[in-house]
Motif scaffolding. Structure first.
Motif, PDB file in Angstrom:
ATOM      1  N   SER A 236      -0.657 -17.012   1.686  1.00 27.94           N
ATOM      2  CA  SER A 236       0.110 -17.278   0.469  1.00 27.94           C
ATOM      3  C   SER A 236       1.458 -16.588   0.551  1.00 27.94           C
ATOM      4  CB  SER A 236      -0.650 -16.768  -0.745  1.00 27.94           C
ATOM      5  OG  SER A 236      -0.712 -15.371  -0.685  1.00 27.94           O
ATOM      6  N   ASP A 237       2.300 -16.863  -0.415  1.00 30.09           N
ATOM      7  CA  ASP A 237       3.582 -16.157  -0.467  1.00 30.09           C
ATOM      8  C   ASP A 237       3.390 -14.818  -1.181  1.00 30.09           C
ATOM      9  OD1 ASP A 237       3.283 -16.918  -3.063  1.00 30.09           O
ATOM     10  OD2 ASP A 237       4.991 -18.280  -3.115  1.00 30.09           O
ATOM     11  N   LEU A 238       4.473 -14.063  -1.324  1.00 31.26           N
ATOM     12  CA  LEU A 238       4.354 -12.696  -1.836  1.00 31.26           C
ATOM     13  C   LEU A 238       3.733 -12.578  -3.228  1.00 31.26           C
ATOM     14  CD1 LEU A 238       6.650 -10.198  -0.414  1.00 31.26           C
ATOM     15  CD2 LEU A 238       5.930  -9.758  -2.712  1.00 31.26           C
ATOM     16  N   PRO A 239       4.245 -13.316  -4.248  1.00 32.22           N
ATOM     17  CA  PRO A 239       3.661 -13.137  -5.588  1.00 32.22           C
ATOM     18  C   PRO A 239       2.180 -13.502  -5.638  1.00 32.22           C
ATOM     19  CG  PRO A 239       5.576 -14.609  -5.663  1.00 32.22           C
ATOM     20  CD  PRO A 239       5.388 -14.225  -4.240  1.00 32.22           C
ATOM     21  N   GLU A 240       1.833 -14.635  -5.015  1.00 33.12           N
ATOM     22  CA  GLU A 240       0.448 -15.086  -5.050  1.00 33.12           C
ATOM     23  C   GLU A 240      -0.437 -14.150  -4.218  1.00 33.12           C
ATOM     24  OE1 GLU A 240      -0.536 -17.472  -7.121  1.00 33.12           O
ATOM     25  OE2 GLU A 240      -2.558 -16.866  -6.513  1.00 33.12           O
ATOM     26  N   GLY A 241       0.096 -13.679  -3.100  1.00 29.79           N
ATOM     27  CA  GLY A 241      -0.654 -12.761  -2.239  1.00 29.79           C
ATOM     28  C   GLY A 241      -1.003 -11.482  -2.977  1.00 29.79           C
ATOM     29  N   ASN A 242      -0.040 -10.949  -3.723  1.00 29.03           N
ATOM     30  CA  ASN A 242      -0.302  -9.740  -4.511  1.00 29.03           C
ATOM     31  C   ASN A 242      -1.386 -10.001  -5.548  1.00 29.03           C
ATOM     32  OD1 ASN A 242       1.693  -8.463  -3.087  1.00 29.03           O
ATOM     33  ND2 ASN A 242       2.687  -7.610  -4.883  1.00 29.03           N
ATOM     34  N   LYS A 243      -1.312 -11.183  -6.169  1.00 28.12           N
ATOM     35  CA  LYS A 243      -2.305 -11.517  -7.189  1.00 28.12           C
ATOM     36  C   LYS A 243      -3.698 -11.542  -6.569  1.00 28.12           C
ATOM     37  CE  LYS A 243      -0.768 -14.085 -10.637  1.00 28.12           C
ATOM     38  NZ  LYS A 243      -0.196 -15.343 -11.152  1.00 28.12           N
ATOM     39  N   GLY A 246      -5.101  -8.180  -5.755  1.00 29.02           N
ATOM     40  CA  GLY A 246      -5.321  -7.304  -6.902  1.00 29.02           C
ATOM     41  C   GLY A 246      -4.246  -6.241  -7.034  1.00 29.02           C
ATOM     42  N   VAL A 247      -3.043  -6.549  -6.518  1.00 30.14           N
ATOM     43  CA  VAL A 247      -1.925  -5.618  -6.578  1.00 30.14           C
ATOM     44  C   VAL A 247      -0.945  -6.156  -7.620  1.00 30.14           C
ATOM     45  CG1 VAL A 247       0.013  -4.705  -5.223  1.00 30.14           C
ATOM     46  CG2 VAL A 247      -2.217  -4.940  -4.182  1.00 30.14           C
ATOM     47  N   LYS A 248      -0.229  -5.228  -8.272  1.00 31.37           N
ATOM     48  CA  LYS A 248       0.753  -5.657  -9.271  1.00 31.37           C
ATOM     49  C   LYS A 248       1.838  -6.522  -8.632  1.00 31.37           C
ATOM     50  CE  LYS A 248       0.460  -1.856 -12.541  1.00 31.37           C
ATOM     51  NZ  LYS A 248       1.175  -0.691 -13.028  1.00 31.37           N
ATOM     52  N   ASN A 249       2.687  -7.101  -9.488  1.00 32.14           N
ATOM     53  CA  ASN A 249       3.771  -7.939  -8.978  1.00 32.14           C
ATOM     54  C   ASN A 249       4.668  -7.156  -8.023  1.00 32.14           C
ATOM     55  OD1 ASN A 249       6.337  -9.602  -9.083  1.00 32.14           O
ATOM     56  ND2 ASN A 249       4.874 -10.815 -10.231  1.00 32.14           N
ATOM     57  N   HIS A 250       5.342  -7.865  -7.128  1.00 36.25           N
ATOM     58  CA  HIS A 250       6.082  -7.184  -6.059  1.00 36.25           C
ATOM     59  C   HIS A 250       7.272  -6.364  -6.557  1.00 36.25           C
ATOM     60  CE1 HIS A 250       7.739 -11.234  -6.500  1.00 36.25           C
ATOM     61  NE2 HIS A 250       8.896 -10.695  -6.212  1.00 36.25           N
ATOM     62  N   TYR A 254       4.549   0.292  -7.242  1.00 37.32           N
ATOM     63  CA  TYR A 254       3.811   0.190  -5.977  1.00 37.32           C
ATOM     64  C   TYR A 254       3.419  -1.270  -5.797  1.00 37.32           C
ATOM     65  CZ  TYR A 254       3.767   5.230  -6.184  1.00 37.32           C
ATOM     66  OH  TYR A 254       4.166   6.540  -6.241  1.00 37.32           O
ATOM     67  N   GLY A 255       4.374  -2.067  -5.430  1.00 41.22           N
ATOM     68  CA  GLY A 255       4.182  -3.521  -5.452  1.00 41.22           C
ATOM     69  C   GLY A 255       3.971  -4.148  -4.093  1.00 41.22           C
ATOM     70  N   CYS A 256       3.661  -3.330  -3.080  1.00 35.59           N
ATOM     71  CA  CYS A 256       3.411  -3.920  -1.770  1.00 35.59           C
ATOM     72  C   CYS A 256       1.895  -4.053  -1.585  1.00 35.59           C
ATOM     73  CB  CYS A 256       4.000  -3.058  -0.663  1.00 35.59           C
ATOM     74  SG  CYS A 256       3.661  -3.726   0.972  1.00 35.59           S
ATOM     75  N   CYS A 257       1.443  -5.208  -1.136  1.00 34.91           N
ATOM     76  CA  CYS A 257      -0.015  -5.381  -0.998  1.00 34.91           C
ATOM     77  C   CYS A 257      -0.512  -4.843   0.342  1.00 34.91           C
ATOM     78  CB  CYS A 257      -0.425  -6.830  -1.218  1.00 34.91           C
ATOM     79  SG  CYS A 257       0.275  -7.981  -0.054  1.00 34.91           S
ATOM     80  N   ASN A 258       0.373  -4.338   1.182  1.00 41.25           N
ATOM     81  CA  ASN A 258      -0.056  -3.769   2.463  1.00 41.25           C
ATOM     82  C   ASN A 258       0.024  -2.261   2.513  1.00 41.25           C
ATOM     83  OD1 ASN A 258      -0.603  -6.222   3.891  1.00 41.25           O
ATOM     84  ND2 ASN A 258       1.587  -6.592   3.874  1.00 41.25           N
TER      85      ASN A 258
END
Ligand SMILES: [Zn+2]
Length: 295
Positions: A236-243, A246-250, A254-258
């Motif tokens: 997925s792209d960044l916003p959807e990947g974060n969703k 379970g990470v907040k919006n980018h 702390y908006g990085c899912c990695n």
């Protein structure tokens, strides 16, 4: 349709490889190179004291090595299975202690920003076999395993108003790249309506995938086979990947899912991602903590 059977790798089995010094390593995957039938083994190298970089050769580590301490690395190599000598039991000290083992590992040795340092053994991406309980399949049946890839992307269906709709597509990643690129091999699962939660929409397919994980018997070309599989990856792209992670919006603090980089430090190219990474098993604990705090 192309199907490959995956071999099972045990989390505890570390192997001894026949090379110049009789190296140790852990199997991370079993590979087949393109169309050849040659099977290769991808190994995570494990260092003995002698192989440690000079700056890490402390007295303390020397003493630990005499007790059977080894060091894990992020370094992987691909070897031919004939180079495998024997199996060695090594206890990774962040999991339950093994009943008997020859060696143990407390630290991961890695190279970052021009120097060698270590981090604790729990700061590693666990291999799926470490947290997935393998279902027993009936003996004497060929096993077909599916590696599923769910792909989610939002798009605007209208020209003037932005009411984003999410498309959910499914791909079978056992297929080769050329086959996956074909339009007929993108399976549309459904759409996420505007303002609906994707979790809710994904619920039914997650249930189906859990069924698939358990496995079942099926007849393909007049042959009884055992079919199982699971969700391998979400693209997925960044916003959807974060969703999905379970990470907040980018654009959150702390908006990085990695990793756990702060928004203000995003310019820092020396940030130690390995040390401050979001590791699945750590994130699960954090999520459990948040849930407990709410109730
Ligand atoms: Zn990051």
């Amino acid at each position: 349709m192309m199907l490959f059977t995956f071999l099972v790798i045990s989390s505890r089995i570390v192997i001894k490889i026949q090379m110049k010094h009789g190296m140790h390593g852990r199997i991370v995957s079993i590979l087949r190179v393109d169309d050849t039938q040659d099977t290769c083994i991808k190994i995570e190298r494990i260092f003995e004291f002698g192989l440690l970089p000079l700056v890490l050769k402390s007295k303390h580590r020397k003493a630990a090595s005499n007790d059977g301490c080894l060091w894990m690395t992020d370094d992987t190599i691909i070897i031919n299975p004939i180079n495998i000598l024997s199996k060695v039991d090594i206890w990774l000290s962040d999991i339950n202690e093994l009943s008997n083992y020859q060696y143990f590992i407390n630290e991961i040795v890695y190279y970052i920003n021009g120097r060698w340092i270590t981090r604790p053994i729990d700061l590693r991406h666990q291999h799926p076999v470490e947290y997935i309980t393998i279902q027993n399949s009936p003996p004497n049946l060929p096993i077909y395993k599916f590696f599923l890839d769910i792909y989610i992307d939002k798009f605007g269906p209208f020209r003037n108003a932005y009411h984003a709709i999410g498309g959910i597509y499914l791909q079978i990643s056992n297929m080769k790249q050329v086959l996956r690129q074909k339009f007929k091999n993108h399976f549309l699962y459904g759409f996420i309506p505007y303002s609906a939660a994707s979790d809710e929409v994904l619920q039914p397919i997650i249930k189906d995938i859990q069924e698939l994980e358990k496995g079942y018997e099926l007849e393909i070309n007049n042959q009884r086979v055992w079919v199982s599989g699971g969700l391998g990856v979400i693209t997925s792209d960044l916003p959807e990947g974060n969703k999905q992670a379970g990470v907040k919006n980018h654009n959150a603090n702390y908006g990085c899912c990695n990793c756990m980089i702060h928004h203000n430090d995003l310019h820092d190219i020396f940030f130690n991602i390995a040390k401050h990474g979001r590791y699945h098993h750590k994130t699960m604990l954090q999520i459990a903590d948040v849930k407990n705090a709410q109730t």
